[in-house]
Design a protein around this motif. Structure first.
Motif, PDB file in Angstrom:
ATOM      1  N   LYS A 126      -7.819 -11.946   2.342  1.00  0.00           N
ATOM      2  CA  LYS A 126      -8.472 -10.790   2.922  1.00  0.00           C
ATOM      3  C   LYS A 126      -9.780 -11.239   3.570  1.00  0.00           C
ATOM      4  O   LYS A 126     -10.380 -12.253   3.174  1.00  0.00           O
ATOM      5  CB  LYS A 126      -8.753  -9.741   1.851  1.00  0.00           C
ATOM      6  CG  LYS A 126      -7.485  -9.137   1.267  1.00  0.00           C
ATOM      7  CD  LYS A 126      -7.824  -8.070   0.232  1.00  0.00           C
ATOM      8  CE  LYS A 126      -6.553  -7.445  -0.328  1.00  0.00           C
ATOM      9  NZ  LYS A 126      -6.844  -6.434  -1.369  1.00  0.00           N
ATOM     10  N   ILE A 127     -10.213 -10.486   4.557  1.00  0.00           N
ATOM     11  CA  ILE A 127     -11.477 -10.789   5.230  1.00  0.00           C
ATOM     12  C   ILE A 127     -12.595 -10.885   4.201  1.00  0.00           C
ATOM     13  O   ILE A 127     -12.730 -10.016   3.334  1.00  0.00           O
ATOM     14  CB  ILE A 127     -11.804  -9.720   6.288  1.00  0.00           C
ATOM     15  CG1 ILE A 127     -10.762  -9.750   7.412  1.00  0.00           C
ATOM     16  CG2 ILE A 127     -13.200  -9.916   6.856  1.00  0.00           C
ATOM     17  CD1 ILE A 127     -10.894  -8.604   8.396  1.00  0.00           C
ATOM     18  N   GLY A 128     -13.382 -11.955   4.295  1.00  0.00           N
ATOM     19  CA  GLY A 128     -14.507 -12.128   3.390  1.00  0.00           C
ATOM     20  C   GLY A 128     -14.209 -12.948   2.158  1.00  0.00           C
ATOM     21  O   GLY A 128     -15.137 -13.397   1.480  1.00  0.00           O
ATOM     22  N   GLN A 129     -12.911 -13.153   1.861  1.00  0.00           N
ATOM     23  CA  GLN A 129     -12.574 -13.997   0.721  1.00  0.00           C
ATOM     24  C   GLN A 129     -12.818 -15.463   1.077  1.00  0.00           C
ATOM     25  O   GLN A 129     -12.957 -15.827   2.258  1.00  0.00           O
ATOM     26  CB  GLN A 129     -11.116 -13.797   0.315  1.00  0.00           C
ATOM     27  CG  GLN A 129     -10.855 -12.471  -0.370  1.00  0.00           C
ATOM     28  CD  GLN A 129      -9.419 -12.343  -0.863  1.00  0.00           C
ATOM     29  OE1 GLN A 129      -8.470 -12.751  -0.183  1.00  0.00           O
ATOM     30  NE2 GLN A 129      -9.260 -11.767  -2.044  1.00  0.00           N
ATOM     31  N   PRO A 146     -10.793 -31.989   0.477  1.00  0.00           N
ATOM     32  CA  PRO A 146     -10.577 -30.535   0.517  1.00  0.00           C
ATOM     33  C   PRO A 146     -11.356 -29.862   1.643  1.00  0.00           C
ATOM     34  O   PRO A 146     -12.454 -30.298   2.006  1.00  0.00           O
ATOM     35  CB  PRO A 146     -11.083 -30.074  -0.859  1.00  0.00           C
ATOM     36  CG  PRO A 146     -12.077 -31.124  -1.268  1.00  0.00           C
ATOM     37  CD  PRO A 146     -11.587 -32.413  -0.684  1.00  0.00           C
ATOM     38  N   LEU A 147     -10.779 -28.792   2.146  1.00  0.00           N
ATOM     39  CA  LEU A 147     -11.394 -27.989   3.204  1.00  0.00           C
ATOM     40  C   LEU A 147     -11.703 -26.611   2.628  1.00  0.00           C
ATOM     41  O   LEU A 147     -10.813 -25.934   2.116  1.00  0.00           O
ATOM     42  CB  LEU A 147     -10.446 -27.848   4.401  1.00  0.00           C
ATOM     43  CG  LEU A 147     -10.926 -26.978   5.560  1.00  0.00           C
ATOM     44  CD1 LEU A 147     -12.047 -27.686   6.324  1.00  0.00           C
ATOM     45  CD2 LEU A 147      -9.767 -26.657   6.502  1.00  0.00           C
ATOM     46  N   ARG A 148     -12.943 -26.208   2.734  1.00  0.00           N
ATOM     47  CA  ARG A 148     -13.386 -24.942   2.151  1.00  0.00           C
ATOM     48  C   ARG A 148     -13.615 -23.919   3.251  1.00  0.00           C
ATOM     49  O   ARG A 148     -14.284 -24.203   4.250  1.00  0.00           O
ATOM     50  CB  ARG A 148     -14.680 -25.175   1.375  1.00  0.00           C
ATOM     51  CG  ARG A 148     -15.307 -23.936   0.753  1.00  0.00           C
ATOM     52  CD  ARG A 148     -14.660 -23.622  -0.559  1.00  0.00           C
ATOM     53  NE  ARG A 148     -15.305 -22.466  -1.206  1.00  0.00           N
ATOM     54  CZ  ARG A 148     -14.743 -21.802  -2.207  1.00  0.00           C
ATOM     55  NH1 ARG A 148     -13.562 -22.147  -2.687  1.00  0.00           N
ATOM     56  NH2 ARG A 148     -15.394 -20.780  -2.754  1.00  0.00           N
ATOM     57  N   LEU A 149     -13.037 -22.735   3.053  1.00  0.00           N
ATOM     58  CA  LEU A 149     -13.291 -21.610   3.934  1.00  0.00           C
ATOM     59  C   LEU A 149     -14.156 -20.609   3.186  1.00  0.00           C
ATOM     60  O   LEU A 149     -13.769 -20.138   2.103  1.00  0.00           O
ATOM     61  CB  LEU A 149     -12.003 -20.903   4.348  1.00  0.00           C
ATOM     62  CG  LEU A 149     -11.184 -21.488   5.480  1.00  0.00           C
ATOM     63  CD1 LEU A 149     -10.521 -22.776   5.039  1.00  0.00           C
ATOM     64  CD2 LEU A 149     -10.151 -20.490   5.955  1.00  0.00           C
ATOM     65  N   GLU A 150     -15.312 -20.335   3.697  1.00  0.00           N
ATOM     66  CA  GLU A 150     -16.190 -19.313   3.124  1.00  0.00           C
ATOM     67  C   GLU A 150     -16.119 -18.082   4.018  1.00  0.00           C
ATOM     68  O   GLU A 150     -16.118 -18.201   5.236  1.00  0.00           O
ATOM     69  CB  GLU A 150     -17.638 -19.808   3.078  1.00  0.00           C
ATOM     70  CG  GLU A 150     -17.837 -21.120   2.378  1.00  0.00           C
ATOM     71  CD  GLU A 150     -17.860 -21.004   0.859  1.00  0.00           C
ATOM     72  OE1 GLU A 150     -17.637 -19.889   0.343  1.00  0.00           O
ATOM     73  OE2 GLU A 150     -18.082 -22.037   0.204  1.00  0.00           O
ATOM     74  N   LEU A 151     -16.062 -16.904   3.418  1.00  0.00           N
ATOM     75  CA  LEU A 151     -16.074 -15.659   4.198  1.00  0.00           C
ATOM     76  C   LEU A 151     -14.999 -15.686   5.280  1.00  0.00           C
ATOM     77  O   LEU A 151     -15.299 -15.708   6.480  1.00  0.00           O
ATOM     78  CB  LEU A 151     -17.455 -15.435   4.825  1.00  0.00           C
ATOM     79  CG  LEU A 151     -18.618 -15.266   3.851  1.00  0.00           C
ATOM     80  CD1 LEU A 151     -19.939 -15.178   4.599  1.00  0.00           C
ATOM     81  CD2 LEU A 151     -18.399 -14.016   2.987  1.00  0.00           C
ATOM     82  N   ALA A 152     -13.753 -15.711   4.847  1.00  0.00           N
ATOM     83  CA  ALA A 152     -12.634 -15.829   5.781  1.00  0.00           C
ATOM     84  C   ALA A 152     -12.659 -14.713   6.822  1.00  0.00           C
ATOM     85  O   ALA A 152     -12.972 -13.548   6.534  1.00  0.00           O
ATOM     86  CB  ALA A 152     -11.321 -15.791   5.010  1.00  0.00           C
ATOM     87  N   VAL A 203     -16.458 -29.254   4.143  1.00  0.00           N
ATOM     88  CA  VAL A 203     -15.628 -30.279   3.519  1.00  0.00           C
ATOM     89  C   VAL A 203     -16.478 -31.114   2.571  1.00  0.00           C
ATOM     90  O   VAL A 203     -17.715 -31.092   2.628  1.00  0.00           O
ATOM     91  CB  VAL A 203     -14.980 -31.216   4.553  1.00  0.00           C
ATOM     92  CG1 VAL A 203     -13.968 -30.478   5.413  1.00  0.00           C
ATOM     93  CG2 VAL A 203     -16.036 -31.902   5.415  1.00  0.00           C
ATOM     94  N   SER A 204     -15.786 -31.844   1.743  1.00  0.00           N
ATOM     95  CA  SER A 204     -16.426 -32.826   0.878  1.00  0.00           C
ATOM     96  C   SER A 204     -15.456 -33.983   0.711  1.00  0.00           C
ATOM     97  O   SER A 204     -14.249 -33.828   0.901  1.00  0.00           O
ATOM     98  CB  SER A 204     -16.785 -32.226  -0.486  1.00  0.00           C
ATOM     99  OG  SER A 204     -15.618 -31.741  -1.128  1.00  0.00           O
ATOM    100  N   ARG A 205     -15.959 -35.129   0.339  1.00  0.00           N
ATOM    101  CA  ARG A 205     -15.101 -36.300   0.132  1.00  0.00           C
ATOM    102  C   ARG A 205     -15.694 -37.114  -1.007  1.00  0.00           C
ATOM    103  O   ARG A 205     -16.427 -38.075  -0.823  1.00  0.00           O
ATOM    104  CB  ARG A 205     -15.040 -37.146   1.412  1.00  0.00           C
ATOM    105  CG  ARG A 205     -14.074 -38.338   1.301  1.00  0.00           C
ATOM    106  CD  ARG A 205     -12.725 -38.037   1.818  1.00  0.00           C
ATOM    107  NE  ARG A 205     -11.797 -39.145   1.677  1.00  0.00           N
ATOM    108  CZ  ARG A 205     -11.617 -40.098   2.584  1.00  0.00           C
ATOM    109  NH1 ARG A 205     -12.356 -40.095   3.703  1.00  0.00           N
ATOM    110  NH2 ARG A 205     -10.725 -41.042   2.384  1.00  0.00           N
TER     111      ARG A 205
END
Lengths: 114, 113
Positions: free
Chosen positions: B14-17, B75-81, B66-68
């Motif tokens: 959902k938007i914002g997740q 991993p790829l992080r999506l904030e506030l989709a 991202v982080s490594r």
């Protein structure tokens, strides 16, 4: 900025006929050049690559590509296509000496007619 | 050898997740990449990494992180989709820049509603 152009969005070819997919790049220097294939719902698989040397390169599945510096082109060819070749084909470039990934064309969707 | 693996295969947000797309490779490759693929478009580079602890932005990094921490994971992080992040995401790895060939995972199809 470097760019890759694949002028044909869709191409339809009869099974057994020859195939040529076009790719042009825009960059001052010669980049590393690649062709990838993507089957529906799958990741990308490398068909062939060109870094330097012989301008005609052979790849997997009977594909070949020819680098033409004067035309900034790297066209993909196959003398006789099979129904299993139906897929999306992407041309990509990478700057020599750069670690910033691949720049892809928009892809050509290949349809094989029986 | 599993190559490059990605989880999940599909996800609806959902938007914002927020969520994290996982990518692991077992080929001991130094270089790893995240791309997104939108319909009718080629793949566009989001972020890349040349080794553990080193990451850099690609062409379309906004809205992602991202982080490594290890060689294997990226991993790829999506904030506030947002709906604009609806796409298919591919992770890739390569042994070196000179080797050229990137090995791709099967992709994660993400829909943001």
């Amino acid at each position: 900025a470097q760019s890759v152009t694949q002028p044909d969005i869709h191409i339809t070819v009869s099974e057994g006929a020859s195939l040529e997919l076009r790719c042009n790049y825009s960059y001052g220097a010669t980049p590393y050049l690649f062709w990838y294939v993507q089957s529906p719902g799958q990741g990308l698989q490398l068909l062939l690559k060109y870094f330097s040397g012989d301008t005609l390169v052979q790849g997997i599945k009977g594909f070949e590509a020819e680098f033409k510096r004067s035309q900034s082109s790297f066209n993909l060819r196959k003398p006789s296509v099979h129904w299993s070749d139906a897929a999306e084909y992407f041309c990509a470039v990478m700057l020599g000496g750069g670690a910033d990934g691949l720049t892809f064309g928009k892809g050509t969707h290949l349809i094989i007619q029986p | 050898n599993a190559g490059v693996t990605q989880t999940p295969k599909f996800r609806i947000l959902k938007i914002g997740q927020s969520m994290t797309l996982q990518c692991t490779q077992d080929m001991n490759h130094n270089y790893m990449y995240w791309y997104r693929q939108d319909p009718g478009m080629g793949l566009k580079l989001i972020y890349y990494s040349v080794g553990a602890g080193i990451t850099d932005k690609g062409e379309v990094p906004n809205g992602y992180n991202v982080s490594r921490s290890t060689t294997e994971d990226f991993p790829l992080r999506l904030e506030l989709a947002a709906p604009s992040q609806t796409s298919v995401y591919f992770c890739a790895s390569s042994y070196s820049r000179e080797a050229g060939e990137q090995f791709f995972g099967p992709g994660t199809r993400l829909t943001v509603l």
